[in-house]
Design an enzyme around this catalytic site. Structure first.
Site, PDB file in Angstrom:
ATOM      1  N   LYS A  84       0.852  -1.204   0.000  1.00  0.00           N
ATOM      2  CA  LYS A  84       0.000   0.000   0.000  1.00  0.00           C
ATOM      3  C   LYS A  84       0.884   1.249   0.000  1.00  0.00           C
ATOM      4  O   LYS A  84       2.088   1.167   0.297  1.00  0.00           O
ATOM      5  CB  LYS A  84      -0.910  -0.015   1.226  1.00  0.00           C
ATOM      6  CG  LYS A  84      -0.167  -0.018   2.559  1.00  0.00           C
ATOM      7  CD  LYS A  84      -1.095  -0.327   3.731  1.00  0.00           C
ATOM      8  CE  LYS A  84      -0.330  -0.343   5.047  1.00  0.00           C
ATOM      9  NZ  LYS A  84      -1.169  -0.776   6.180  1.00  0.00           N
ATOM     10  N   TYR A  96      15.348  30.391   7.597  1.00  0.00           N
ATOM     11  CA  TYR A  96      14.113  31.008   8.096  1.00  0.00           C
ATOM     12  C   TYR A  96      14.102  31.075   9.612  1.00  0.00           C
ATOM     13  O   TYR A  96      14.517  30.131  10.294  1.00  0.00           O
ATOM     14  CB  TYR A  96      12.902  30.195   7.644  1.00  0.00           C
ATOM     15  CG  TYR A  96      12.564  30.344   6.192  1.00  0.00           C
ATOM     16  CD1 TYR A  96      12.212  31.579   5.649  1.00  0.00           C
ATOM     17  CD2 TYR A  96      12.591  29.243   5.355  1.00  0.00           C
ATOM     18  CE1 TYR A  96      11.889  31.701   4.310  1.00  0.00           C
ATOM     19  CE2 TYR A  96      12.269  29.347   4.012  1.00  0.00           C
ATOM     20  CZ  TYR A  96      11.921  30.590   3.491  1.00  0.00           C
ATOM     21  OH  TYR A  96      11.603  30.702   2.176  1.00  0.00           O
TER      22      TYR A  96
HETATM   23  C1  LIG Z   1      -0.380  -1.708   6.881  1.00  0.00           C
HETATM   24  C2  LIG Z   1      -0.976  -2.989   7.286  1.00  0.00           C
HETATM   25  C3  LIG Z   1      -0.179  -4.132   7.436  1.00  0.00           C
HETATM   26  C4  LIG Z   1       1.332  -4.081   7.377  1.00  0.00           C
HETATM   27  O1  LIG Z   1       1.797  -3.569   8.602  1.00  0.00           O
HETATM   28  P1  LIG Z   1       3.344  -3.380   8.919  1.00  0.00           P
HETATM   29  O2  LIG Z   1       3.349  -2.900  10.326  1.00  0.00           O
HETATM   30  O3  LIG Z   1       3.865  -2.356   7.975  1.00  0.00           O
HETATM   31  O4  LIG Z   1       4.001  -4.696   8.728  1.00  0.00           O
HETATM   32  C5  LIG Z   1      -0.814  -5.340   7.680  1.00  0.00           C
HETATM   33  N1  LIG Z   1      -2.155  -5.404   7.818  1.00  0.00           N
HETATM   34  C6  LIG Z   1      -2.952  -4.319   7.731  1.00  0.00           C
HETATM   35  C7  LIG Z   1      -4.405  -4.459   7.911  1.00  0.00           C
HETATM   36  C8  LIG Z   1      -2.384  -3.073   7.469  1.00  0.00           C
HETATM   37  O5  LIG Z   1      -3.169  -1.986   7.399  1.00  0.00           O
END
Ligand SMILES: *Cc1c(COP(=O)(O)O)cnc(C)c1O
Length: 356
Positions: free
Chosen positions: A33, A251
């Protein structure tokens, strides 16, 4: 001159293999993702596919459609946030069903299509975010016909505190997941995220869902990181200047030179995901030596005190993220987590993908 983001797909694939061996006999998915946590979902998924990965998770429908186009037919692609029946443009994506309304919509679509539709079922055991609430699990137990037409491939849940092995919620979630499974039709389970894979046998399942560890983030905070670093971000020095003691930089004039100082101005800023909260708190690595970031992070520029490094010239690269400056370490200095450092990585970098 442009910053260079090097993504080491060999490291990503190596991390996946390490997790696969750890999870056996269970299978291991790749969570890609948010554009593969900022590294590039398509190249990352290609490398995972070549390593043997056959299950992928994305958050959004559009991410799934793009991923299917990148990796072709065959591997399972699940969309964590779900989507409406028919919305996946024939990309053969599987929705994660996060509540009774999702189940009703997909069951009705299956009836209308006259065939079984594949999906995953998400049970909430401690996030109170997405997934079936306990009363919804009971409603399914009371009336399993609500699941008619659904070819449920996995029932999944998600851990809230997997990075804190001693947190009591981990155990509670394992127990609640087992209890929910007992109320539902038998089907394979998907439980652990990256950190969950290190919590012990109670957190093993048919399909683990690691994300961050694939990309080099330490799944066992406070203990040594067994993952390989997959990202290097190096930005070029645009200019060098000598400033007298007392001169302020950037800044807000938030930093004043305590001595005659050589300042290197480097081409990266918060618009590139180099977080502004790193102002005055981070270090780069130049010619193998740490150089302190001084003054505020601007949109497109940052400034380092390079007085103590001899022979520096414009065009030299300052490492902002890398093996000596990991996403976890940068995150610590920014007051955030490595996930946010990676998913903030900007679009203005020249990206080099290494496959070795
Ligand atoms: C993002 C996510 C993962 C992966 O989690 P990590 O901590 O990056 O390994 C797994 N399951 C769900 C439902 C997620 O949203």
């Amino acid at each position: 001159m442009q910053a260079v983001l090097t993504v080491d797909l060999g490291a990503v694939a190596g991390n996946w293999r390490l997790l696969r061996d750890r999870a056996a006999p269970g299978a291991v998915a790749g969570v890609v993702k948010a554009d593969g946590y900022g590294l590039g979902a398509a190249p990352v998924a290609g490398a995972l596919l070549a390593a043997g990965c056959r299950h992928f998770f994305v958050a959004h429908l559009a991410e799934g459609v793009a991923l299917r186009a990148a990796i072709g037919p065959g591997p399972l692609i699940a969309v964590l946030n779900g989507f409406a029946p028919g919305a996946d443009e024939d990309a053969a994506l599987l929705p994660v069903l996060n509540g009774l309304p999702d189940i009703a919509a997909w069951s009705a679509a299956a009836r209308a299509a006259g065939r079984q539709l594949p999906a995953l079922l998400h049970v909430d055991t401690g996030m109170a975010r997405l997934g079936l609430a306990p009363a919804e699990v009971e409603a399914l137990a009371a009336d399993p016909s609500r699941l008619a037409g659904l070819d449920l491939r996995y029932v999944m849940t998600h851990l809230a505190c997997a990075d804190e092995p001693e947190h009591p919620l981990n155990r509670d979630q394992a127990a609640r997941f087992a209890a929910a499974r007992a109320r539902l039709p038998a089907m394979p389970a998907s439980f652990a995220n990256s950190s969950g894979m290190f919590l012990g046998p109670d957190f093993a399942s048919d399909l683990a869902r690691p994300g961050c560890a694939l990309y080099g983030i330490n799944p066992t905070p406070g203990r040594p990181n067994s993952m390989r670093q997959a990202v290097r971000l190096a930005a070029p020095i645009l200019q060098l200047r000598e400033i007298p003691r007392g001169t302020t930089v950037g800044y807000g004039a938030s930093w004043a030179a305590p001595r005659p100082t050589r300042i290197a101005t480097v081409a990266a800023g918060y618009a590139d995901g180099y977080l502004r909260s790193l102002s005055g708190r981070a270090a780069g690595i130049l010619a193998g030596r740490p150089v302190p970031l001084v003054g505020r992070v601007s949109m497109d520029l940052i400034t380092f005190d390079v007085t103590d490094v001899p022979g520096v010239a414009p065009g030299d690269l300052v490492e902002l993220i890398g093996p000596g400056n990991t996403p976890d370490e940068v995150a610590e200095r920014a007051g955030t987590i490595g996930y946010e450092i990676l998913t903030s990585l900007g679009a203005r970098y020249r990206r080099e993908i290494r496959t070795a």
